[in-house]
Design a protein around this motif. Structure first.
Motif, PDB file in Angstrom:
ATOM      1  N   LYS A   1       0.829  -1.208   0.000  1.00  0.00           N
ATOM      2  CA  LYS A   1       0.000   0.000   0.000  1.00  0.00           C
ATOM      3  C   LYS A   1       0.865   1.260   0.000  1.00  0.00           C
ATOM      4  O   LYS A   1       0.538   2.254  -0.642  1.00  0.00           O
ATOM      5  CB  LYS A   1      -0.939  -0.019   1.206  1.00  0.00           C
TER       6      LYS A   1
ATOM      7  N   SER B   1       2.232   1.757  -3.517  1.00  0.00           N
ATOM      8  CA  SER B   1       1.210   2.033  -4.528  1.00  0.00           C
ATOM      9  C   SER B   1       0.421   3.304  -4.256  1.00  0.00           C
ATOM     10  O   SER B   1      -0.502   3.633  -5.006  1.00  0.00           O
ATOM     11  CB  SER B   1       0.245   0.845  -4.626  1.00  0.00           C
TER      12      SER B   1
ATOM     13  N   CYS C   1      -1.545   3.961  -1.666  1.00  0.00           N
ATOM     14  CA  CYS C   1      -2.815   3.769  -0.962  1.00  0.00           C
ATOM     15  C   CYS C   1      -2.710   4.306   0.469  1.00  0.00           C
ATOM     16  O   CYS C   1      -1.619   4.558   0.982  1.00  0.00           O
ATOM     17  CB  CYS C   1      -3.182   2.283  -0.926  1.00  0.00           C
TER      18      CYS C   1
ATOM     19  N   ASP D   1      -7.254   1.128  -4.545  1.00  0.00           N
ATOM     20  CA  ASP D   1      -6.514   0.835  -5.779  1.00  0.00           C
ATOM     21  C   ASP D   1      -5.282   1.714  -5.846  1.00  0.00           C
ATOM     22  O   ASP D   1      -5.289   2.864  -5.377  1.00  0.00           O
ATOM     23  CB  ASP D   1      -7.385   1.101  -7.020  1.00  0.00           C
ATOM     24  N   GLY D   2      -4.244   1.193  -6.454  1.00  0.00           N
ATOM     25  CA  GLY D   2      -3.022   1.969  -6.646  1.00  0.00           C
ATOM     26  C   GLY D   2      -2.174   1.317  -7.719  1.00  0.00           C
ATOM     27  O   GLY D   2      -2.585   0.355  -8.370  1.00  0.00           O
ATOM     28  N   ARG D   3      -0.968   1.828  -7.893  1.00  0.00           N
ATOM     29  CA  ARG D   3      -0.072   1.262  -8.896  1.00  0.00           C
ATOM     30  C   ARG D   3       1.373   1.407  -8.438  1.00  0.00           C
ATOM     31  O   ARG D   3       1.734   2.318  -7.690  1.00  0.00           O
ATOM     32  CB  ARG D   3      -0.286   1.911 -10.263  1.00  0.00           C
ATOM     33  N   ILE D   4       2.198   0.482  -8.896  1.00  0.00           N
ATOM     34  CA  ILE D   4       3.618   0.467  -8.558  1.00  0.00           C
ATOM     35  C   ILE D   4       4.411   0.370  -9.851  1.00  0.00           C
ATOM     36  O   ILE D   4       4.066  -0.406 -10.742  1.00  0.00           O
ATOM     37  CB  ILE D   4       3.968  -0.749  -7.665  1.00  0.00           C
TER      38      ILE D   4
ATOM     39  N   GLU E   1       4.780  -2.183 -14.832  1.00  0.00           N
ATOM     40  CA  GLU E   1       3.817  -1.581 -13.924  1.00  0.00           C
ATOM     41  C   GLU E   1       2.981  -2.667 -13.258  1.00  0.00           C
ATOM     42  O   GLU E   1       2.640  -3.680 -13.874  1.00  0.00           O
ATOM     43  CB  GLU E   1       2.899  -0.612 -14.669  1.00  0.00           C
TER      44      GLU E   1
ATOM     45  N   ARG F   1      -0.600  -3.041 -11.125  1.00  0.00           N
ATOM     46  CA  ARG F   1      -1.831  -2.421 -10.632  1.00  0.00           C
ATOM     47  C   ARG F   1      -2.244  -3.141  -9.365  1.00  0.00           C
ATOM     48  O   ARG F   1      -2.364  -4.371  -9.353  1.00  0.00           O
ATOM     49  CB  ARG F   1      -2.939  -2.509 -11.677  1.00  0.00           C
ATOM     50  N   VAL F   2      -2.442  -2.395  -8.296  1.00  0.00           N
ATOM     51  CA  VAL F   2      -2.709  -2.951  -6.982  1.00  0.00           C
ATOM     52  C   VAL F   2      -4.176  -2.762  -6.622  1.00  0.00           C
ATOM     53  O   VAL F   2      -4.745  -1.683  -6.805  1.00  0.00           O
ATOM     54  CB  VAL F   2      -1.818  -2.278  -5.913  1.00  0.00           C
TER      55      VAL F   2
ATOM     56  N   LEU G   1      -2.073  -8.067  -7.220  1.00  0.00           N
ATOM     57  CA  LEU G   1      -1.190  -7.232  -8.033  1.00  0.00           C
ATOM     58  C   LEU G   1      -1.232  -7.751  -9.459  1.00  0.00           C
ATOM     59  O   LEU G   1      -0.829  -8.889  -9.725  1.00  0.00           O
ATOM     60  CB  LEU G   1       0.253  -7.282  -7.513  1.00  0.00           C
TER      61      LEU G   1
END
Length: 589
Positions: free
Chosen positions: A264, A267, A269, A279-282, A292, A294-295, A308
């Protein structure tokens, strides 16, 4: 247990001082073994030695670099010479506890070996150099088991040693570090962390290391998704590879709490929010490429579940002709993309490849004189050639509101992540009517049902018929591994599944994968698309205007040349791309 080895036959090495048994005397090196097993010719030896000395690399690496022998050929030759079995280790078949508890990490690394399986009476140990002394007595005394020695490649043994012992060490260190600060009250199946407890540090070195090991392992296994699933006593880690989930690890409960916090944190969050989905991204660099992730996190009975999704640019941005279209379907899809305005819909369930199709189409359409804007929830992968907008309902940036604003941004092409409601559908139709090419997705099972879905969303039939260019329904089937593909005679059951008389099918052969080192014994490597394409012809337009049901639309689509997903899959089977069992799995019985 008798560990004597069968003697290899006499070879040309005899003249160099071989023993009577046909094996070179003590001091045998890899080059002698490879000559003995006819992987190398004797006249190549000195040149290879000079090259290795000049480049300061090992003999094995020199052979690989020069393309003379692969790592597998080297390992197979060593196994043949030693009278041992060669194995290609499938990491997904290994048990973390068996690997890491049977033998210690320092011991395994020092002797170049790894425990790969264990029964009540026997421990199977893989080595990459069977010519080196093997500590069989030490292993027997420690484990109390008989020992079977097998040969594997150096990269398998050393790579899995790093991955498994590294992860185990990280988990143990994290568990030890967190034990003192972990206080929880377990009420039924709901966990409550005490507010008086020091917050678990997601940046602690063991936690970072544990997550890094899991991510690296997932990338190496070509996973598309990583699932962290909390259970009552531990968290299960599963990888989705070629569309199929595989269990790979169990993480202690307290360590997972720190790992999910780390996810989190990376990403973006909210670390304090554990009751709502986030939701988030790394972004992460792997082997020189930017990948990439997507979380998505979601509260469950035993804690936060995290998934992920891995987005690799090499997979997500393909050439359109690499998506799996047949020779008759590809010109039809290119015709859709060549239009200046209208709507192209892609349908299918989650994980059916819709995003790859849309991104690949946008990549094909992207030119310096074209303004492409996407509206996504969330943005799957950031790409410089597109202007990408993320839906954020919490601040009232919905698909419909974003689309209304985008129309003021002078777009040429608009991609709407999904048409979910009447308002979004109306704006998409309006965009198509005012000279824009719109690409979007719907969640329907087949192409004709998409028309019915738009009618359900209260879009007038005359607007649908005047704006929709074509509809693609799609799925992904696993592709037979090219390294172990073999032909076989089809059975009566397979003929029935293919809807082809056995007498006719018996005149030809089908393909399947035996399972090999490249596909990790699955018989499949990679996935390919199958498509059902419905072009909106004049007759279909008339049916839409009449608000005809999906049965009549399906019949009209067949008249227009539409193939079903099942028929597209059958073509892949007959072409040797996939198998009958995979066709049935994806398209149903």
């Amino acid at each position: 247990m008798n560990h004597s080895k069968p003697e290899p036959p006499l070879s040309p090495l005899r003249k160099r001082g071989q023993t009577a048994a046909g094996r070179p005397p003590d001091g045998t090196d890899l080059m002698q073994v490879l000559v003995f097993c006819k992987v190398l010719a004797p006249e190549q030896v000195e040149a290879i030695r000079r090259n290795a000395k000049l480049k300061a690399t090992s003999i094995e690496q020199t052979l690989i670099d020069l393309g003379i022998a692969s790592e597998v050929q080297v390992a197979e030759a060593l196994a043949q010479y030693s009278g041992l079995r060669f194995v290609k280790i499938n990491p997904l078949d290994l048990d973390l506890d068996v690997v890491t508890t049977a033998l210690s990490g320092p011991f395994a690394r020092r002797h170049g070996l790894i425990a790969i399986s264990k029964s009540e009476t026997k421990l199977t140990v893989a080595v990459h150099n069977p010519l080196a002394p093997f500590p069989i007595d030490d292993i027997r005394s420690v484990t109390g088991l008989e020992v079977e020695r097998v040969v594997a490649t150096r990269s398998d043994v050393e790579g899995l040693n790093r991955a498994f012992y590294g992860l185990k060490t990280s988990l143990k260190s994290a568990e030890k570090q967190l034990t003192s600060s972990w206080l929880s009250v377990d009420l039924g199946n709901q966990e409550f962390l005490s507010t008086e407890v020091e917050e678990l540090d997601p940046a602690a070195a063991p936690v970072v290391s544990a997550l890094d090991h899991i991510l690296s392992y997932a990338f190496e296994q070509r996973a598309s998704d990583i699932h962290f699933e909390p259970k009552r006593d531990a968290t299960l880690v599963r990888l989705r590879i070629d569309g199929v989930l595989h269990e790979v690890h169990l993480i202690p409960k307290m360590v997972y709490q720190a790992i999910v916090s780390r996810i989190k944190l990376l990403s973006g969050c909210n670390l304090a929010e554990k009751r709502r989905p986030q939701d988030g991204r790394i972004k992460r660099e792997q082997a020189g490429r930017e990948i990439e992730l997507r979380v998505s996190t979601m509260p469950t009975a035993f804690g936060e579940k995290a998934v992920l999704r891995i987005f690799d640019p090499d997979i997500l941005l393909k050439h359109v002709d690499q998506l799996g279209f047949s020779t008759s379907e590809l010109p039809l899809f290119f015709n859709f993309l060549s239009q200046s305005h209208g709507i192209i819909l892609v349908t299918g369930p989650t994980g059916s490849g819709k995003t790859t199709t849309l991104y690949s189409a946008l990549k094909y359409l992207a030119k310096p004189d074209v303004n492409i804007i996407t509206i996504e929830d969330p943005i799957e992968m950031v790409h410089e050639e597109f202007n990408q907008v993320a839906v954020r309902p919490q601040i009232d940036v919905t698909f419909a509101n974003a689309l209304r604003t985008v129309l003021r941004q002078d777009p040429d092409i608009i991609m709407v992540g999904e048409i979910r409601d009447t308002e979004t559908a109306e704006y998409a139709v309006q965009a198509a009517l005012t000279g824009h090419l719109v690409l979007s997705t719907l969640h329907t099972n087949d192409a004709p049902s998409s028309i019915t879905r738009l009618l359900d969303l209260k879009v007038p039939g005359f607007l649908i018929s005047s704006t929709v260019l074509g509809i693609l329904a799609q799925r992904l089937v696993r592709v037979i591994c090219t390294h172990c593909s073999e032909q076989y005679a089809p059975s009566r059951e397979e003929a029935l599944a293919l809807d082809i008389p056995l007498e006719e099918l018996s005149t030809r052969t089908l393909n399947r994968g035996r399972g090999c080192l490249h596909c990790r014994q699955t018989g499949y490597s990679g996935r390919d698309g199958i498509f059902e394409i419905l072009p909106v012809t004049d007759s279909i337009r008339r049916l839409i205007a009449e608000q005809a049901d999906s049965v009549r639309l399906f019949s009209a689509g067949r008249d227009a040349g539409m193939r079903t997903l099942r028929e597209a899959a059958i073509e892949k089977v007959l072409a040797g791309t996939t198998t009958v069992s995979e066709m049935v799995r994806v398209t149903g019985k």
